[in-house]
Design an enzyme around this catalytic site. Structure first.
Site, short mmCIF file in Angstrom:
data_model
loop_
_atom_site.label_atom_id
_atom_site.label_comp_id
_atom_site.label_asym_id
_atom_site.label_seq_id
_atom_site.Cartn_x
_atom_site.Cartn_y
_atom_site.Cartn_z
N TYR A 53 0.62 -1.28 -0.03
CA TYR A 53 0.15 -0.02 -0.07
C TYR A 53 0.80 1.36 -0.09
O TYR A 53 1.95 1.18 0.35
CB TYR A 53 -0.92 -0.16 1.19
CG TYR A 53 -2.21 -0.98 1.22
CD1 TYR A 53 -2.31 -1.59 0.09
CD2 TYR A 53 -2.70 -1.04 2.20
CE1 TYR A 53 -3.10 -2.90 0.17
CE2 TYR A 53 -3.74 -2.30 2.56
CZ TYR A 53 -4.05 -2.96 1.21
OH TYR A 53 -4.98 -3.85 1.47
N SER A 233 -13.51 -4.70 0.70
CA SER A 233 -14.49 -4.12 -0.31
C SER A 233 -15.89 -4.40 -0.06
O SER A 233 -16.72 -4.68 -1.09
CB SER A 233 -13.97 -4.96 -1.62
OG SER A 233 -14.46 -4.02 -2.65
N GLY A 238 -16.95 1.54 -3.22
CA GLY A 238 -17.79 2.72 -2.98
C GLY A 238 -19.11 2.78 -3.87
O GLY A 238 -19.88 3.49 -3.76
N GLY A 242 -24.02 4.34 -4.03
CA GLY A 242 -24.83 5.01 -5.04
C GLY A 242 -24.33 6.17 -5.92
O GLY A 242 -25.05 6.79 -6.68
N LYS A 243 -23.22 6.64 -5.48
CA LYS A 243 -22.66 7.65 -5.82
C LYS A 243 -22.26 7.77 -7.29
O LYS A 243 -22.11 8.81 -8.16
CB LYS A 243 -21.39 8.30 -5.07
CG LYS A 243 -20.14 7.36 -5.24
CD LYS A 243 -19.36 7.73 -4.12
CE LYS A 243 -17.92 6.91 -4.06
NZ LYS A 243 -16.72 7.48 -2.96
#
Length: 346
Positions: A53, A233, A238, A242-243
């Site tokens: 990461y 996840s 994300g 709904g974005k």
């Protein structure tokens, strides 16, 4: 906050785990510190990171997430209050810039453990995980396994023996796997028992409303072998907030910035399924994000749900999902949608 004792260990982890893969890429160190302060203040004691990461993985930023976490632990002086999990990279992940040879053998495991300990600034890692298998298989939630003839990979027994030595030396406490398959899980358990080696105590795989493939073979192993899932996840990058519905691409959002994370937006079935779950949440006056997280939180085979956020508003909403108890009516509706949209995102 609720807590869960990982079987075959002394680790009492929060039911929500703070994921860190945005730190050093989408999030600055200051933002990471704010996320940690907020999450810990809400009772989260479980932090998950990896030597690879932040993501997307790059040579220039590799290890920065662990370094940020290490600086935080030193400045706050609260390492003893937290359970720190990290992961070693393996072959096949396009991360050979970390080490020339990424095999999960003694030399690489020793180097990786020492590197993580140095970046984290700690003496011992609580949970050390294999980020993905050292063999050809359908990891990272992919379907469609394809066999390879004359395949060469580090034997699982050799990997277990190297991890056992790390435990003996006091550098790690417990071990887990990630992005594993049913065969892999059972092989790790079988070899550990046969050779009196450390037992894996967790499996970290993707699991969400858009990808319930874990339920096909893995969930029964989790139940019968007391081997909990650390679900990653849970919001499908994300998408389940709904974005991204109606072809919206919010500025700075992960799938807007990094098109490589398009697994949940690159086919019509996935888009239709996402919209259906978002509509269901709205019909019941619920936050789509909290509905998605509550679904994962309440699965019996889940030990901890790994949440991530790029701002405190998202993080607060995600943590509040623990207070949402899904009604039988909503659970039934979720299962009906799963039949209508079976594993839409391979």
């Amino acid at each position: 906050m609720e807590y869960y004792r990982l079987p075959h260990s002394s680790l009492n982890v929060s039911k929500l785990c703070l994921g860190t893969m945005t730190w050093g890429e989408q999030n600055t160190q200051a933002e990471a510190y704010s996320q940690l302060d907020f999450a810990i203040g809400k009772g989260i004691n479980f932090i998950d990171t990896a030597e690879m990461y932040p993501v997307p993985p790059k040579h220039e930023t590799q290890g920065e997430t662990e370094r940020i976490l290490g600086r935080y632990l030193k400045e706050r002086g609260n390492r003893d209050q937290l359970i720190i999990a990290t992961k070693i990279s393996a072959p096949g992940g396009k991360s050979d810039y970390i080490r020339p040879n990424m095999a999960l053998d003694w030399n690489n495991i020793q180097q990786a453990v020492d590197g993580s300990l140095q970046r984290l600034g700690i003496d011992c890692i609580d949970l050390y995980q294999l980020h993905w298998p050292d063999r050809n298989t359908n990891f990272f939630g992919q379907l469609h396994y394809e066999a390879q003839e004359n395949e060469h990979f580090t034997p699982i027994l050799e990997t277990l023996e190297a991890l056992a030595e790390m435990i003996r030396l006091g550098k790690i406490r417990y071990i887990g796997v990630s992005n594993e398959t049913p065969w892999g899980l059972m092989k790790f358990l079988q070899l550990a028992e046969k050779h009196s080696l450390p037992r894996i105590v967790s499996v970290q795989n993707p699991y969400n409303l858009l990808n319930r493939s874990f339920e096909i073979g893995m969930s029964e192993i989790c139940h019968r072998e007391s081997l909990p899932l650390l679900a990653y996840s849970p919001m499908a990058f994300g998408a389940l907030s709904g974005k991204y519905c109606h072809n919206q691409w919010p500025e700075g959002a992960r799938m807007t910035v990094f098109k490589r994370f398009n697994r949940y937006s690159n086919n019509q079935q996935a888009l239709d399924a996402t919209q259906a779950y978002v509509d269901l949440a709205h019909q019941h006056q619920l936050s789509p994000a909290q509905l998605a997280l509550a679904f994962v939180n309440q699965q019996s085979f889940v030990g901890s749900n790994i949440i991530g956020a790029t701002n405190l508003a998202q993080l607060s909403e995600n943590i509040d999902s623990l207070s949402l108890a899904l009604s039988p009516e909503i659970k039934l509706a979720l299962n009906e949608l799963a039949k209508q949209y079976p594993v839409p995102c391979p």
